[in-house]
Scaffold this motif. Sequence first.
Motif, mmCIF file in Angstrom:
data_model
loop_
_atom_site.group_PDB
_atom_site.id
_atom_site.type_symbol
_atom_site.label_atom_id
_atom_site.label_comp_id
_atom_site.label_asym_id
_atom_site.label_seq_id
_atom_site.Cartn_x
_atom_site.Cartn_y
_atom_site.Cartn_z
ATOM 1 N N ALA A 24 -9.287 5.190 0.051
ATOM 2 C CA ALA A 24 -8.700 5.262 -1.351
ATOM 3 C C ALA A 24 -7.221 4.704 -1.536
ATOM 4 C CB ALA A 24 -9.027 6.260 -2.399
ATOM 5 N N ALA A 25 -6.515 5.565 -0.881
ATOM 6 C CA ALA A 25 -5.165 5.379 -0.442
ATOM 7 C C ALA A 25 -4.726 3.948 0.058
ATOM 8 C CB ALA A 25 -4.409 6.274 0.255
ATOM 9 N N VAL A 26 -5.570 3.400 1.085
ATOM 10 C CA VAL A 26 -5.214 2.374 1.537
ATOM 11 C C VAL A 26 -5.508 1.007 0.651
ATOM 12 C CG1 VAL A 26 -6.107 0.641 3.335
ATOM 13 C CG2 VAL A 26 -5.991 3.009 3.919
ATOM 14 N N SER A 27 -6.688 1.184 -0.145
ATOM 15 C CA SER A 27 -7.091 0.178 -1.199
ATOM 16 C C SER A 27 -5.871 0.127 -2.412
ATOM 17 C CB SER A 27 -8.589 0.301 -1.711
ATOM 18 O OG SER A 27 -9.296 0.376 -0.795
ATOM 19 N N SER A 28 -5.732 1.510 -2.493
ATOM 20 C CA SER A 28 -4.480 1.415 -3.847
ATOM 21 C C SER A 28 -3.446 0.695 -3.710
ATOM 22 C CB SER A 28 -4.184 2.948 -4.100
ATOM 23 O OG SER A 28 -5.514 3.674 -4.706
#
Length: 214
Positions: free
Chosen positions: A148-152
């Motif tokens: 999720a951090a990567v996508s954010s």
Amino acid sequence: MSQLVAYFDQSPMEAAGDLGISQLPKSAASAIRAINGEIRAGVVYVRLLRATGAVHVPFAEYDEWSLRDRYNEALRIMNSLGATSIKCETFGESSKIRSLGARLGPKTAALAQQRVKNSAFDYQTTATGSNPRDPRPLSWPDEPGFDAAVSSVLDNGATEVELNVRCSRSHEFDGAIGTQLRKVGFDLGVKTQSSGVTNLHIVATFDRSRRRWR
């Protein structure tokens, strides 16, 4: 994905099937090494499957190793995404006695998160940042918050990301599973000293003007 596996010299242990352990002949581990050296017969390993191959960690060392490895992976992710600042704070559990009052009953103990000072996991850095790069494939793709951090950052241009990396204490030498394994006759590896850390709180910030993906 992880599983428990043990290797044997002559014959597998009969009671191991009830404990969910895969047993293989030692010859099958001729090209395999554990994180601390050669695979040994009779030792229970946590086997992790990664894109680069399988990782074998002795059962009693897994909790502390996993915490360190996920911590390093979190820092790698944030740096790859071009963080301008990263800060990690360390927390552990402490018991607090809470009184319900004389009329309501005896005192009870409650667990609370307390800041751990001078921890080896404490980390803080500030930089100019860099062009964000996609850090995938991730070593821990199922770790909550990592993907999720990567996508954010890459997809939504997030300027701040927070991650909590927790130590589960699910592979303790004297825990319920560890005790059962030792009763059967398995070796769990070296009993490691717990760092006392239960949670790593990592905060990273990003410069949205740097959106030239690689």
